[in-house]
Design a protein around this motif. Sequence first.
Motif, PDB file in Angstrom:
ATOM      1  N   MET A   1       0.440  -1.725   0.100  1.00  0.00           N
ATOM      2  CA  MET A   1       0.648  -0.184  -0.069  1.00  0.00           C
ATOM      3  C   MET A   1       0.600   1.178   0.272  1.00  0.00           C
ATOM      4  SD  MET A   1      -3.083   0.602  -0.132  1.00  0.00           S
ATOM      5  CE  MET A   1      -4.759   1.105   0.714  1.00  0.00           C
ATOM      6  N   ILE A   2       0.615   2.427  -0.903  1.00  0.00           N
ATOM      7  CA  ILE A   2       1.464   3.404  -0.933  1.00  0.00           C
ATOM      8  C   ILE A   2       1.336   4.352   0.482  1.00  0.00           C
ATOM      9  CG2 ILE A   2       1.647   5.863  -2.364  1.00  0.00           C
ATOM     10  CD1 ILE A   2       0.812   4.333  -4.500  1.00  0.00           C
ATOM     11  N   GLU A   3       2.290   5.098   0.651  1.00  0.00           N
ATOM     12  CA  GLU A   3       1.949   5.598   1.845  1.00  0.00           C
ATOM     13  C   GLU A   3       2.293   7.448   1.785  1.00  0.00           C
ATOM     14  OE1 GLU A   3       4.221   5.303   6.616  1.00  0.00           O
ATOM     15  OE2 GLU A   3       5.374   5.049   4.639  1.00  0.00           O
ATOM     16  N   ARG A   4       0.897   7.393   2.199  1.00  0.00           N
ATOM     17  CA  ARG A   4       1.237   9.010   1.783  1.00  0.00           C
ATOM     18  C   ARG A   4       1.116  10.143   3.563  1.00  0.00           C
ATOM     19  NH1 ARG A   4      -0.455   9.153  -3.051  1.00  0.00           N
ATOM     20  NH2 ARG A   4      -2.345   7.416  -3.428  1.00  0.00           N
ATOM     21  N   PRO A  13       1.132  21.574   3.667  1.00  0.00           N
ATOM     22  CA  PRO A  13       0.657  21.604   2.456  1.00  0.00           C
ATOM     23  C   PRO A  13      -0.007  22.375   1.609  1.00  0.00           C
ATOM     24  CG  PRO A  13       0.011  18.934   2.530  1.00  0.00           C
ATOM     25  CD  PRO A  13       0.001  20.120   3.508  1.00  0.00           C
ATOM     26  N   VAL A  14       0.154  23.428   0.128  1.00  0.00           N
ATOM     27  CA  VAL A  14      -0.178  24.191   0.480  1.00  0.00           C
ATOM     28  C   VAL A  14      -1.316  24.742  -0.622  1.00  0.00           C
ATOM     29  CG1 VAL A  14       1.688  26.136   0.468  1.00  0.00           C
ATOM     30  CG2 VAL A  14       1.178  24.820  -1.956  1.00  0.00           C
ATOM     31  N   GLY A  15      -1.662  22.739  -0.880  1.00  0.00           N
ATOM     32  CA  GLY A  15      -2.512  22.619  -2.035  1.00  0.00           C
ATOM     33  C   GLY A  15      -3.242  21.439  -1.398  1.00  0.00           C
ATOM     34  N   ARG A  16      -3.917  20.417  -2.037  1.00  0.00           N
ATOM     35  CA  ARG A  16      -4.659  19.386  -1.940  1.00  0.00           C
ATOM     36  C   ARG A  16      -3.309  18.286  -2.644  1.00  0.00           C
ATOM     37  NH1 ARG A  16      -8.274  18.067   0.134  1.00  0.00           N
ATOM     38  NH2 ARG A  16      -9.016  15.850  -1.137  1.00  0.00           N
ATOM     39  N   TYR A  17      -2.008  18.196  -1.478  1.00  0.00           N
ATOM     40  CA  TYR A  17      -1.141  16.885  -2.194  1.00  0.00           C
ATOM     41  C   TYR A  17      -0.814  16.693  -0.576  1.00  0.00           C
ATOM     42  CZ  TYR A  17       1.661  20.698  -1.664  1.00  0.00           C
ATOM     43  OH  TYR A  17       2.286  21.996  -1.249  1.00  0.00           O
ATOM     44  N   HIS A  18       0.212  15.511  -0.965  1.00  0.00           N
ATOM     45  CA  HIS A  18       0.997  15.156  -0.039  1.00  0.00           C
ATOM     46  C   HIS A  18       1.989  15.929  -0.651  1.00  0.00           C
ATOM     47  CE1 HIS A  18      -2.663  12.717   1.108  1.00  0.00           C
ATOM     48  NE2 HIS A  18      -2.076  13.301   2.715  1.00  0.00           N
ATOM     49  N   ASP A  69      -5.832   1.895 -10.056  1.00  0.00           N
ATOM     50  CA  ASP A  69      -6.442   3.526 -10.333  1.00  0.00           C
ATOM     51  C   ASP A  69      -5.842   4.472  -9.439  1.00  0.00           C
ATOM     52  OD1 ASP A  69      -6.984   3.235  -7.378  1.00  0.00           O
ATOM     53  OD2 ASP A  69      -8.799   2.221  -7.266  1.00  0.00           O
ATOM     54  N   HIS A  70      -6.143   5.356  -9.370  1.00  0.00           N
ATOM     55  CA  HIS A  70      -5.134   6.956  -8.780  1.00  0.00           C
ATOM     56  C   HIS A  70      -4.619   6.799  -7.881  1.00  0.00           C
ATOM     57  CE1 HIS A  70      -8.636   6.838  -6.236  1.00  0.00           C
ATOM     58  NE2 HIS A  70      -8.152   7.298  -5.366  1.00  0.00           N
ATOM     59  N   ARG A  71      -5.113   5.478  -6.567  1.00  0.00           N
ATOM     60  CA  ARG A  71      -3.874   5.128  -5.587  1.00  0.00           C
ATOM     61  C   ARG A  71      -2.938   4.621  -5.759  1.00  0.00           C
ATOM     62  NH1 ARG A  71      -9.045   1.716  -2.627  1.00  0.00           N
ATOM     63  NH2 ARG A  71      -8.746   0.326  -5.012  1.00  0.00           N
ATOM     64  N   ALA A  72      -2.544   4.293  -7.329  1.00  0.00           N
ATOM     65  CA  ALA A  72      -1.350   3.482  -7.828  1.00  0.00           C
ATOM     66  C   ALA A  72      -0.291   4.560  -7.706  1.00  0.00           C
ATOM     67  CB  ALA A  72      -1.105   2.832  -8.683  1.00  0.00           C
ATOM     68  N   ASP A  99      -9.482  12.062  -2.278  1.00  0.00           N
ATOM     69  CA  ASP A  99      -9.066  12.276  -1.222  1.00  0.00           C
ATOM     70  C   ASP A  99      -7.600  11.338  -0.924  1.00  0.00           C
ATOM     71  OD1 ASP A  99     -10.974  14.115  -0.256  1.00  0.00           O
ATOM     72  OD2 ASP A  99     -12.417  12.132   0.572  1.00  0.00           O
ATOM     73  N   GLU A 100      -7.253  10.909  -1.736  1.00  0.00           N
ATOM     74  CA  GLU A 100      -6.501  10.914  -1.794  1.00  0.00           C
ATOM     75  C   GLU A 100      -5.146  11.679  -2.687  1.00  0.00           C
ATOM     76  OE1 GLU A 100      -6.379   5.863  -0.288  1.00  0.00           O
ATOM     77  OE2 GLU A 100      -7.313   6.472  -1.813  1.00  0.00           O
ATOM     78  N   PRO A 101      -4.341  12.095  -2.419  1.00  0.00           N
ATOM     79  CA  PRO A 101      -3.401  13.248  -3.408  1.00  0.00           C
ATOM     80  C   PRO A 101      -2.140  12.525  -3.727  1.00  0.00           C
ATOM     81  CG  PRO A 101      -4.262  14.457  -1.556  1.00  0.00           C
ATOM     82  CD  PRO A 101      -5.047  13.357  -1.181  1.00  0.00           C
TER      83      PRO A 101
END
Length: 133
Positions: A1-4, A13-18, A69-72, A99-101
């Motif tokens: 599982m990718i860890e953010r 963060p200044v935006g929606r990202y990790h 999917d996007h989670r990858a 909700d997983e940027p």
Amino acid sequence: MIERKNPSNLAPPVGRYHHLTGIPAGSDILAIAGQVGVDGKGHLPDTVEEQLANAFANVTRILQSEGLDHRAVFKINMWLTQPVERERYVEIWRGFHGDEPPASMFAYVSAMIRPEYLVEVEAWAARPTKEAI
């Protein structure tokens, strides 16, 4: 599982990202070539917002072709030649990642390879192998 993660010793963060995305050991790394704003049938819309939405849709199609999917996605880079309306950008970006940027980069550049291209989106994804699960 990718860890953010957003480390506690940094400002949020200044935006929606990790700030940081970790990849499980033994994962296959997939480089997704820069996607421009053409849709699935090759049509290129006129607006930067529509092209951005198409570029993300193209990344999604590529991920789906690999059973992902996007989670990858652990890193995504976005280049635009025109300003994008902020609220519309947030809507398109959230539509891609939910909700997983992932870790991301966004920049304005003077031009793309063809003048009608207003957007290019490049992504990096991880596909866990059986050993990584």
